[in-house]
Design a protein around this motif. Structure first.
Motif, PDB file in Angstrom:
ATOM      1  N   ASP A  13       1.153  -1.079  -0.390  1.00  0.00           N
ATOM      2  CA  ASP A  13      -0.250   0.502   0.317  1.00  0.00           C
ATOM      3  C   ASP A  13       0.695   1.122  -0.140  1.00  0.00           C
ATOM      4  O   ASP A  13       0.812   2.332   1.383  1.00  0.00           O
ATOM      5  CB  ASP A  13      -1.008  -0.105   1.050  1.00  0.00           C
ATOM      6  CG  ASP A  13       0.067  -0.041   2.685  1.00  0.00           C
ATOM      7  OD1 ASP A  13       0.841  -0.340   2.705  1.00  0.00           O
ATOM      8  OD2 ASP A  13      -0.705   0.225   3.272  1.00  0.00           O
ATOM      9  N   ASP A  18       6.701   1.716   2.222  1.00  0.00           N
ATOM     10  CA  ASP A  18       7.057   0.308   1.328  1.00  0.00           C
ATOM     11  C   ASP A  18       7.633   1.076   0.407  1.00  0.00           C
ATOM     12  O   ASP A  18       7.776  -0.331  -0.401  1.00  0.00           O
ATOM     13  CB  ASP A  18       5.170   0.574   0.918  1.00  0.00           C
ATOM     14  CG  ASP A  18       3.974   0.309   1.728  1.00  0.00           C
ATOM     15  OD1 ASP A  18       4.552   0.779   3.244  1.00  0.00           O
ATOM     16  OD2 ASP A  18       3.922  -0.650   1.596  1.00  0.00           O
ATOM     17  N   ASN A  42      -2.783   2.889   3.716  1.00  0.00           N
ATOM     18  CA  ASN A  42      -2.076   4.353   3.895  1.00  0.00           C
ATOM     19  C   ASN A  42      -2.655   5.156   2.223  1.00  0.00           C
ATOM     20  O   ASN A  42      -2.510   6.379   3.079  1.00  0.00           O
ATOM     21  CB  ASN A  42      -0.130   3.719   3.421  1.00  0.00           C
ATOM     22  CG  ASN A  42       0.517   2.958   4.530  1.00  0.00           C
ATOM     23  OD1 ASN A  42      -0.109   2.984   5.637  1.00  0.00           O
ATOM     24  ND2 ASN A  42       1.805   1.829   3.886  1.00  0.00           N
ATOM     25  N   VAL A 130       3.313  -6.365   3.129  1.00  0.00           N
ATOM     26  CA  VAL A 130       3.283  -5.485   3.621  1.00  0.00           C
ATOM     27  C   VAL A 130       2.469  -4.298   3.642  1.00  0.00           C
ATOM     28  O   VAL A 130       2.354  -3.188   4.869  1.00  0.00           O
ATOM     29  CB  VAL A 130       4.547  -4.969   2.998  1.00  0.00           C
ATOM     30  CG1 VAL A 130       5.453  -5.174   3.601  1.00  0.00           C
ATOM     31  CG2 VAL A 130       4.414  -3.607   2.223  1.00  0.00           C
ATOM     32  N   GLY A 131       0.547  -4.498   3.856  1.00  0.00           N
ATOM     33  CA  GLY A 131      -0.072  -3.598   4.007  1.00  0.00           C
ATOM     34  C   GLY A 131      -1.099  -4.635   4.826  1.00  0.00           C
ATOM     35  O   GLY A 131      -0.556  -5.799   4.573  1.00  0.00           O
ATOM     36  N   ASP A 245       8.085  -2.426   6.268  1.00  0.00           N
ATOM     37  CA  ASP A 245       8.358  -2.663   5.112  1.00  0.00           C
ATOM     38  C   ASP A 245       9.393  -3.517   5.135  1.00  0.00           C
ATOM     39  O   ASP A 245       9.780  -4.000   4.562  1.00  0.00           O
ATOM     40  CB  ASP A 245       7.642  -2.723   4.111  1.00  0.00           C
ATOM     41  CG  ASP A 245       5.994  -1.634   4.533  1.00  0.00           C
ATOM     42  OD1 ASP A 245       5.609  -2.610   5.697  1.00  0.00           O
ATOM     43  OD2 ASP A 245       5.332  -0.857   3.834  1.00  0.00           O
TER      44      ASP A 245
HETATM   45 CA    CA Z   1       3.130  -1.146   4.425  1.00  0.00          CA
END
Ligand code: CA
Ligand code: BDR
Length: 311
Positions: A13, A18, A42, A130-131, A245
């Motif tokens: 995201d 990220d 995000n 990573v979201g 991340d």
């Molecule tokens: Ca993230």
């Protein structure tokens, strides 16, 4: 030269940390990035998809980007945290619009198809998520065979023995879609959980980024990170960036950067502790990071960004 890099898709995201993770992964000789999938978090999923395409343009790597979920599975959507990542996700930094379109497949189908294809080549896929975990939960529901196809799912999320960053209990990615997080942790596939317990140990500072060799990508990261460092100055009393991340992608490249312990976890689905992770002793065992080599993770990030691979 690494002749056997780990094939990876980053579900993301973007987002300032990220962006660091994506650019560093693209430059990392231990990883072969096959594409990106995007999710709300995000920023909106539309913005996340534009940001992912723009980052790949910046890096001159025209890889596929598959757009995913616009909202959580069950809970009401939360406002995007522009005070953390800025209105468009990269602080005050801006990138030119991309001329490329997203992949025609939605993120869950893309992940499942790439996982199947990678396994058939004998080099199975790692997913770094990573979201919020909405795309992965949907992939599990729509393409259950994915659990056999992936080598590992490295999840940045949760706060196990550590306070949350959304409230005293919950971390942002789990808080934004706790139902998805619960399903991903409960599925019979190999998960490594990289939670706030370790990601708040690894940091970079504006001086680290300013000292990187000049280039379009390093200039962009240094500029985007200014907003993130300001946020941490106000919220966490240090002027720098947590490497949430980038820790997940660094661990995908080098599993020895972490010490893990098998744990059985449950995610609280509603109420004031929504998104909380607790050790319950029931359910599948997950490799949970309990300690990280934070200096090595910081060095790994900076070395990847500085190795001359990126423009
Ligand atoms: Ca993230
Ligand atoms: C996570 O939330 C987002 O703000 C970051 O990009 C990271 O994935 C940290 O809690």
């Amino acid at each position: 030269m690494n002749t056997n890099p780990t094939p990876i898709i980053i579900d993301t995201d973007p987002g300032i940390d990220d962006a660091m993770a994506i650019l560093a992964a693209l430059a990392d000789p231990a990883l072969e990035v096959l594409g990106l999938t995007t999710v709300f978090g995000n920023v909106s999923v539309e913005r996340a998809t534009r940001n992912a395409l723009q980052l790949l343009d910046l890096a001159e790597r025209p890889l596929p980007v598959a757009a995913g979920a616009a909202r959580p599975l069950e809970r009401a959507p939360a406002p995007h945290p522009d005070f953390v990542h800025g209105l468009e996700g990269f602080g005050e930094a801006r990138l030119p619009p991309s001329a490329r379109a997203p992949d025609q497949r939605a993120a869950p189908g893309f992940l499942a198809a790439e996982a199947r294809r990678a396994r058939s080549t004998g080099r199975p896929l790692t997913i770094a998520a990573v979201g919020p975990l909405t795309n992965l939960a949907t992939a599990l529901a729509e393409h259950p065979g994915i659990v056999e196809d992936v080598a590992r799912v490295v999840v940045m999320g949760g706060a196990v023995r550590h306070p949350g960053n959304m409230n005293p209990f919950a971390e942002a990615n789990f808080w934004q879609d706790p139902h998805a997080a619960a399903r991903v942790l409960a599925a019979p596939w190999p998960v490594t959980l990289v939670s706030l317990d370790v990601t708040e140990c690894a940091r970079v500072y504006p001086d680290d980024l300013a000292a990187l060799p000049p280039g379009r990508c390093t200039a962009f990261i240094a500029s985007a990170a200014e907003h993130y460092a300001e946020f941490h100055r106000e919220a966490n009393a240090f002027h720098g960036c947590y490497l949430h991340d980038p820790t997940a992608t660094a661990v995908a490249a080098d599993p020895t950067a972490l010490e893990t312990r098998p744990m059985q976890l449950t995610v609280t689905l509603e109420g004031e502790a929504e998104g909380r992770v607790q050790e319950t002793g029931t359910g599948p065992s997950i490799d949970v990071a309990i300690a990280a080599n934070a200096p090595a993770i910081r060095r790994h990030l900076l070395a990847s960004l500085a190795n001359g691979t990126l423009p």
